[in-house]
Design a protein around this motif. Structure first.
Motif, PDB file in Angstrom:
ATOM      1  N   ASP A   1      21.930  14.945 -17.036  1.00 40.58           N
ATOM      2  CA  ASP A   1      22.359  14.504 -15.716  1.00 40.58           C
ATOM      3  C   ASP A   1      23.633  15.236 -15.323  1.00 40.58           C
ATOM      4  O   ASP A   1      24.498  15.473 -16.175  1.00 40.58           O
ATOM      5  CB  ASP A   1      22.603  12.988 -15.740  1.00 40.58           C
ATOM      6  CG  ASP A   1      22.786  12.412 -14.359  1.00 40.58           C
ATOM      7  OD1 ASP A   1      23.942  12.332 -13.915  1.00 40.58           O
ATOM      8  OD2 ASP A   1      21.774  12.057 -13.728  1.00 40.58           O
ATOM      9  N   GLU A   2      23.752  15.554 -14.054  1.00 40.40           N
ATOM     10  CA  GLU A   2      24.945  16.248 -13.580  1.00 40.40           C
ATOM     11  C   GLU A   2      26.204  15.429 -13.826  1.00 40.40           C
ATOM     12  O   GLU A   2      27.274  15.980 -14.114  1.00 40.40           O
ATOM     13  CB  GLU A   2      24.804  16.545 -12.085  1.00 40.40           C
ATOM     14  CG  GLU A   2      25.961  17.352 -11.520  1.00 40.40           C
ATOM     15  CD  GLU A   2      25.768  17.699 -10.056  1.00 40.40           C
ATOM     16  OE1 GLU A   2      26.659  18.385  -9.501  1.00 40.40           O
ATOM     17  OE2 GLU A   2      24.750  17.278  -9.464  1.00 40.40           O
ATOM     18  N   SER A   3      26.084  14.094 -13.750  1.00 43.56           N
ATOM     19  CA  SER A   3      27.260  13.245 -13.946  1.00 43.56           C
ATOM     20  C   SER A   3      27.795  13.365 -15.369  1.00 43.56           C
ATOM     21  O   SER A   3      29.006  13.298 -15.587  1.00 43.56           O
ATOM     22  CB  SER A   3      26.929  11.788 -13.624  1.00 43.56           C
ATOM     23  OG  SER A   3      25.956  11.274 -14.511  1.00 43.56           O
ATOM     24  N   ILE A   4      26.913  13.548 -16.337  1.00 44.15           N
ATOM     25  CA  ILE A   4      27.357  13.734 -17.728  1.00 44.15           C
ATOM     26  C   ILE A   4      28.117  15.049 -17.849  1.00 44.15           C
ATOM     27  O   ILE A   4      29.192  15.109 -18.459  1.00 44.15           O
ATOM     28  CB  ILE A   4      26.162  13.682 -18.693  1.00 44.15           C
ATOM     29  CG1 ILE A   4      25.607  12.251 -18.776  1.00 44.15           C
ATOM     30  CG2 ILE A   4      26.568  14.183 -20.092  1.00 44.15           C
ATOM     31  CD1 ILE A   4      24.384  12.100 -19.639  1.00 44.15           C
ATOM     32  N   ALA A   5      27.568  16.107 -17.272  1.00 41.99           N
ATOM     33  CA  ALA A   5      28.245  17.404 -17.319  1.00 41.99           C
ATOM     34  C   ALA A   5      29.602  17.326 -16.629  1.00 41.99           C
ATOM     35  O   ALA A   5      30.598  17.869 -17.135  1.00 41.99           O
ATOM     36  CB  ALA A   5      27.376  18.476 -16.667  1.00 41.99           C
ATOM     37  N   ASP A   6      29.655  16.648 -15.492  1.00 41.43           N
ATOM     38  CA  ASP A   6      30.924  16.517 -14.768  1.00 41.43           C
ATOM     39  C   ASP A   6      31.948  15.728 -15.577  1.00 41.43           C
ATOM     40  O   ASP A   6      33.138  16.064 -15.601  1.00 41.43           O
ATOM     41  CB  ASP A   6      30.701  15.840 -13.415  1.00 41.43           C
ATOM     42  CG  ASP A   6      29.982  16.737 -12.421  1.00 41.43           C
ATOM     43  OD1 ASP A   6      29.912  17.962 -12.666  1.00 41.43           O
ATOM     44  OD2 ASP A   6      29.483  16.210 -11.415  1.00 41.43           O
ATOM     45  N   GLU A   7      31.490  14.677 -16.248  1.00 41.03           N
ATOM     46  CA  GLU A   7      32.394  13.871 -17.074  1.00 41.03           C
ATOM     47  C   GLU A   7      32.972  14.701 -18.220  1.00 41.03           C
ATOM     48  O   GLU A   7      34.170  14.629 -18.515  1.00 41.03           O
ATOM     49  CB  GLU A   7      31.649  12.652 -17.621  1.00 41.03           C
ATOM     50  CG  GLU A   7      32.497  11.743 -18.484  1.00 41.03           C
ATOM     51  CD  GLU A   7      31.742  10.536 -19.002  1.00 41.03           C
ATOM     52  OE1 GLU A   7      32.142   9.997 -20.057  1.00 41.03           O
ATOM     53  OE2 GLU A   7      30.750  10.124 -18.360  1.00 41.03           O
ATOM     54  N   VAL A   8      32.109  15.489 -18.857  1.00 39.90           N
ATOM     55  CA  VAL A   8      32.568  16.324 -19.974  1.00 39.90           C
ATOM     56  C   VAL A   8      33.525  17.400 -19.470  1.00 39.90           C
ATOM     57  O   VAL A   8      34.571  17.660 -20.089  1.00 39.90           O
ATOM     58  CB  VAL A   8      31.368  16.948 -20.716  1.00 39.90           C
ATOM     59  CG1 VAL A   8      31.845  17.982 -21.733  1.00 39.90           C
ATOM     60  CG2 VAL A   8      30.551  15.861 -21.409  1.00 39.90           C
TER      61      VAL A   8
END
Length: 198
Positions: free
Chosen positions: A177-184
């Motif tokens: 998910d893009e949100s996971i990548a953004d969080e990392v």
């Protein structure tokens, strides 16, 4: 049970950041909710692997049958060790080809693309590598493009060194998910660079 098993293959002379950058991204991704298990592996059992800047790394085990295999670069521009040596020896490119044949997605960072080229995985595909190896990659059957990260489905390549962080983040976005990548990316204080080619 994890959805994706990822292995980063180490060899003497690999570039530290090529491997450890994506490793940290994927491990942080797992902590952020991505169902991925990432391990550092070698072709043969060994206690330590010495990287290009003399960092000594203890691998988790030997190459298995991962869903994702990541191949770092390092040492292509030197006459001994690193990518140049493993390409000449042939065992690692053969193992990469076998993983691909068995269904793994294969990704490279930096001059790791030369290992993928030797394995025959870049024939007719768009690919990128470190600027120091572009001329050599152009002599293979790859279609060299000037991009930071190139996604051709089951084969991905990333340019030099720090682009491995962008590769890892793209894999988290693509597979989870893009949100996971953004969080990392936020946790690592990394501004993602460049569009993904592919």
């Amino acid at each position: 049970m994890v959805d994706i098993t990822a292995e980063i293959i180490l060899f003497d002379g690999f570039d530290e950041l090529d491997a450890i950058g994506p490793y940290e991204v994927l491990e942080n991704g797992a902590q952020a909710g991505a169902s991925i298990d990432t391990n550092l592996v070698t072709l043969e059992e060994t206690d330590l692997v010495t990287a290009s800047h003399d960092l000594r790394v203890e691998p988790d085990g030997t190459l298995g049958n991962p869903d994702l295999l990541l191949v770092p670069g390092g040492g292509w521009t030197t006459s001994t060790g690193g990518v140049r040596l493993v390409v000449d020896e042939g065992e690692l490119p053969a193992a990469v080809d076998e993983c691909y044949t068995n269904g793994a997605t294969v990704a490279s960072v930096c001059t790791g693309a030369m290992i993928l080229a030797e394995a025959g995985l870049l024939e007719g595909r768009p690919a990128t590598t470190h600027p120091a190896a572009v001329d050599d990659l152009e002599e293979t059957a790859a279609n060299v493009v000037d991009e930071r990260v190139v996604d051709d489905g089951d084969v991905l390549t990333a340019g030099g060194v720090t682009s491995g962080i962008d590769l890892g983040l793209w894999l988290l976005e693509r597979e989870f998910d893009e949100s996971i990548a953004d969080e990392v990316a936020a946790e690592m204080i990394h501004d993602r660079r460049g569009e993904i080619f592919g």
